[in-house]
Each structure stands twice: as structure tokens, then as C-alpha cells.
Design an enzyme around this catalytic site. Sequence first.
Site, PDB file in Angstrom:
ATOM      1  N   HIS A 156       4.231   7.836   3.132  1.00 49.45           N
ATOM      2  CA  HIS A 156       2.880   8.379   3.095  1.00 49.45           C
ATOM      3  C   HIS A 156       2.376   8.504   4.530  1.00 49.45           C
ATOM      4  O   HIS A 156       2.674   7.666   5.388  1.00 49.45           O
ATOM      5  CB  HIS A 156       1.960   7.489   2.265  1.00 49.45           C
ATOM      6  CG  HIS A 156       2.110   7.714   0.800  1.00 49.45           C
ATOM      7  ND1 HIS A 156       1.046   7.689  -0.078  1.00 49.45           N
ATOM      8  CD2 HIS A 156       3.202   7.977   0.044  1.00 49.45           C
ATOM      9  CE1 HIS A 156       1.481   7.927  -1.315  1.00 49.45           C
ATOM     10  NE2 HIS A 156       2.783   8.100  -1.262  1.00 49.45           N
TER      11      HIS A 156
ATOM     12  N   GLU B  84      -0.358   8.123   6.383  1.00 46.95           N
ATOM     13  CA  GLU B  84      -1.063   7.115   7.169  1.00 46.95           C
ATOM     14  C   GLU B  84      -0.171   5.933   7.538  1.00 46.95           C
ATOM     15  O   GLU B  84      -0.316   5.337   8.606  1.00 46.95           O
ATOM     16  CB  GLU B  84      -2.327   6.639   6.447  1.00 46.95           C
ATOM     17  CG  GLU B  84      -2.147   6.248   4.991  1.00 46.95           C
ATOM     18  CD  GLU B  84      -2.429   7.385   4.023  1.00 46.95           C
ATOM     19  OE1 GLU B  84      -1.663   8.364   4.069  1.00 46.95           O
ATOM     20  OE2 GLU B  84      -3.386   7.286   3.225  1.00 46.95           O
TER      21      GLU B  84
ATOM     22  N   ARG C  49       3.175   3.294  11.786  1.00 44.27           N
ATOM     23  CA  ARG C  49       4.501   2.936  12.292  1.00 44.27           C
ATOM     24  C   ARG C  49       4.737   3.627  13.642  1.00 44.27           C
ATOM     25  O   ARG C  49       5.281   3.041  14.578  1.00 44.27           O
ATOM     26  CB  ARG C  49       5.591   3.338  11.309  1.00 44.27           C
ATOM     27  CG  ARG C  49       5.604   2.599   9.993  1.00 44.27           C
ATOM     28  CD  ARG C  49       6.882   2.889   9.215  1.00 44.27           C
ATOM     29  NE  ARG C  49       8.014   2.244   9.868  1.00 44.27           N
ATOM     30  CZ  ARG C  49       8.430   1.006   9.611  1.00 44.27           C
ATOM     31  NH1 ARG C  49       7.793   0.272   8.707  1.00 44.27           N
ATOM     32  NH2 ARG C  49       9.468   0.503  10.247  1.00 44.27           N
TER      33      ARG C  49
ATOM     34  N   CYS D 182      -1.663   2.835  -0.201  1.00 45.65           N
ATOM     35  CA  CYS D 182      -2.191   2.886   1.163  1.00 45.65           C
ATOM     36  C   CYS D 182      -3.504   2.116   1.278  1.00 45.65           C
ATOM     37  O   CYS D 182      -3.772   1.500   2.311  1.00 45.65           O
ATOM     38  CB  CYS D 182      -2.381   4.337   1.594  1.00 45.65           C
ATOM     39  SG  CYS D 182      -0.812   5.230   1.792  1.00 45.65           S
TER      40      CYS D 182
ATOM     41  N   LYS E 176      -2.445  -1.511   1.698  1.00 44.41           N
ATOM     42  CA  LYS E 176      -1.803  -1.761   2.994  1.00 44.41           C
ATOM     43  C   LYS E 176      -2.805  -1.699   4.140  1.00 44.41           C
ATOM     44  O   LYS E 176      -2.775  -2.535   5.053  1.00 44.41           O
ATOM     45  CB  LYS E 176      -0.668  -0.766   3.218  1.00 44.41           C
ATOM     46  CG  LYS E 176       0.544  -1.021   2.333  1.00 44.41           C
ATOM     47  CD  LYS E 176       1.705  -0.112   2.688  1.00 44.41           C
ATOM     48  CE  LYS E 176       2.943  -0.463   1.875  1.00 44.41           C
ATOM     49  NZ  LYS E 176       4.118   0.347   2.240  1.00 44.41           N
TER      50      LYS E 176
ATOM     51  N   ARG F 128       1.314 -15.964  11.265  1.00 41.02           N
ATOM     52  CA  ARG F 128       1.165 -14.628  10.682  1.00 41.02           C
ATOM     53  C   ARG F 128       1.590 -14.630   9.219  1.00 41.02           C
ATOM     54  O   ARG F 128       0.916 -14.038   8.365  1.00 41.02           O
ATOM     55  CB  ARG F 128       1.988 -13.609  11.473  1.00 41.02           C
ATOM     56  CG  ARG F 128       1.882 -12.174  10.971  1.00 41.02           C
ATOM     57  CD  ARG F 128       2.664 -11.228  11.875  1.00 41.02           C
ATOM     58  NE  ARG F 128       2.519  -9.835  11.460  1.00 41.02           N
ATOM     59  CZ  ARG F 128       3.289  -9.227  10.558  1.00 41.02           C
ATOM     60  NH1 ARG F 128       4.290  -9.906   9.981  1.00 41.02           N
ATOM     61  NH2 ARG F 128       3.086  -7.960  10.233  1.00 41.02           N
TER      62      ARG F 128
END
Length: 400
Positions: free
Chosen positions: A101, A103, A108, A223, A226, A375
Site C-alpha cells: 500500500h 503510504e 519504507r 494502514c 500501522k 522498543r
Amino acid sequence: MVSCQGTRPCIVNLLTMPSEDKLGEEISTRVINEYSKLKSACRPIIRPSGIREWTILAGVAAINRDGGANKIEILSIATGVKALPDSELQRSEGKILHDCHAEILALRGANTVLLNRIQNYNPSSGDKFIQHNDEIPARFNLKENWELALYISRLPCGDASMSFLNDNCKNDDFIKIEDSDEFQYVDRSVKTILRGRLNFNRRNVVRTKPGRYDSNITLSKSCSDKLLMKQRSSVLNCLNYELFEKPVFLKYIVIPNLEDETKHHLEQSFHTRLPNLDNEIKFLNCLKPFYDDKLDEEDVPGLMCSVKLFMDDFSTEEAILNGVRNGFYTKSSKPLRKHCQSQVSRFAQWELFKKIRPEYEGISYLEFKSRQKKRSQLIIAIKNILSPDGWIPTRTDDVK
């Protein structure tokens, strides 16, 4: 004043706009202008049958708060509407892009640009966007005068677009689904993760990428999910997370034709699903339409995806088909071809990272990632909030 007709240019009077709307317009114009320069192989086509393809465009921009002639700098742009079945990852070894996708590809791409800038960083001359500290090895920060924005040519899939979908679909477009109907769930024991757009009346749940119900499932999350997770953890991937002293977040998301009600639903989805979010995104409207979006009901999603990266003194672009560089795909029953990986793939980013930090040569990507305890704990906590019933991960995809 706005003049927009079909695919003709959109004339916008920036002088009469509020400052934030003006910024959204300027960002969208820059991203679309860069898109117009892509090679034809990277853009949708008219098929021999006469059917027109469409796609989604996204771009990451850096905004200089100090203004000036180069106030907006594009880091990356990407197109794409595809996500591969989860089963494809069993042969990937970091070379296949699972989620294409636009976005996600653009983010990336921005991470690859940052890795490239760090690799080529010269302390004596410095860098436009980043600066290093005095640690050994040095860690980096985004310079304080720069902010990041993400342009998307339509609402992100998942929770943030469910209200828009509900308001704009016909009554016979979707069957009515009750929460008790088990076919909407990826795993019937996890009722806080839904498949695609099923039961679109339900809000504040994690969703997988949209797709035909009879297709092989992707398990890649929407999305909306994410982007929300990155707004709590950072838009930096685990490699840049190691190289940067502090996390980096998006300041703005720019989307065309944002009406007040749609903007309210966006803010509700992004600001309330995770409590106490310190880095709230501002949603900016723009009037300039993306001319290769879906214009007619007969238009079909483009098969090709693409990414273009703007390095320090050059740019590079790739057409991507089925998660690998165009021309390199092989059927799932066969091994991948050499050099099939995109420059934004996990494999390519890991190779670049090891040139920056050669001490990590000899361990795998996932072993490196497992060492980032802070993290990892943060991401687990985010997943637990977004899906209290549990998380359904994608297939393991390691790079040796």
C-alpha cells in the site's frame, strides 16, 4: 478559488487559504509533481481491453519551519494498492515486500533515505536533515527545524475510513454482519481483529488489509492501524531506531477533500484508540486531486506499485510487481530470482545498516530486532491496547 475538471490541472489560490490549508496544498502539489515525472512503467495503464487502472499515491515530505525557498523537501513517494498473501513470506528472506500500500511503501522509502544519509554522513560538512551527537558510535537526530508530513491521495484503509465507507456505500453493496458472525474474524478467538472491510459498522478494531473474501489472507494490518502504531512508537523502523537518539514522528497527514465530518472521524480513530498520545497528528486538507485515482466504477486497481527515493544528490525509482522488482517475479512454487529485492525491502535495508554498523555482521535481522527490548515492549503494549483479545502476527520473515 478552485478549478478542477477531470484530469486537468487544479488551479488553487493559495493566497486566500489559512496557513495550514496552504501547507497541505503545497505538500500535495510537490508530491503529485514528482509523481508526474515517474517512468510510465511505474504508473497505472489503460489495459488492451480499454479498462483504466487506478492507484493510490503517497509521499513523505520534510517541512522546514524556518521557511525559505526549499521549505518543502520530498524524501520519498510511492504508489500501490496491493498486499501479498501471508503464505508468500515463507520464501521471502526479507526480499519480498508484503505490504505494498502506497503510504507504507512511502514510509519504507523514507527510512531507506535516512539510512543512506547516515551512511554518507560527513561530520565536517554535515547534512541538511540530520545531525550527529558525540557518542561513539555516533547517533543521529532529525534537526529541530524539520517536521515530517505524509501525503495520501485517499483515506487510509482500516478503521479511519470505515465511517466514510459506511456513508458512501449503497444499501446492497454489503451484507449485514452481526458481531456474532464468525466468518468476519481471522481467528474466532480474537474478536478485536477483523478481516478487511467486513462488518464495516464496527469501529475501533484492528483490521487486516482489504481483499476479496475468497482470496488467500494477507494478515498484514490496515494502514490505519500501522500509522497509529507508528505515531506511538516512531516512524523510524528498527534499524533507524538504533541509529537515532530520539524517535521521530509525523506532524501532519495530508488528504484531499477532507470534509469536517471526515476529519472528525480521522481524529477520533487516531487520537482516541491509543490513550495519552503525546504526538497527535494534524490532518491537513488539500484541494488538488490526484488524477490517477479511481474516477469511474469500471476502473480497476493497478497491478504495478512503485517507489521513488530522493537521496542527497540523486533520485532513484523502481516499479514493483508482486512484492519484488518488476520483471523478477517467479511463481510461489519456485525460488526467488537473484537481485529481485526492492531497495526498500527488509533485505536491502539490513545490508545497508550493516555497512553503517558492521559489528552486527553475523547475526540475523530478527536476532538484532529481539535485542531492542525497550522498543519491543512498547510495541507489545500498543498491540495489547489495540487488540485486547490478542494479536495475530504475520509469518516470520528473517534475513540471515
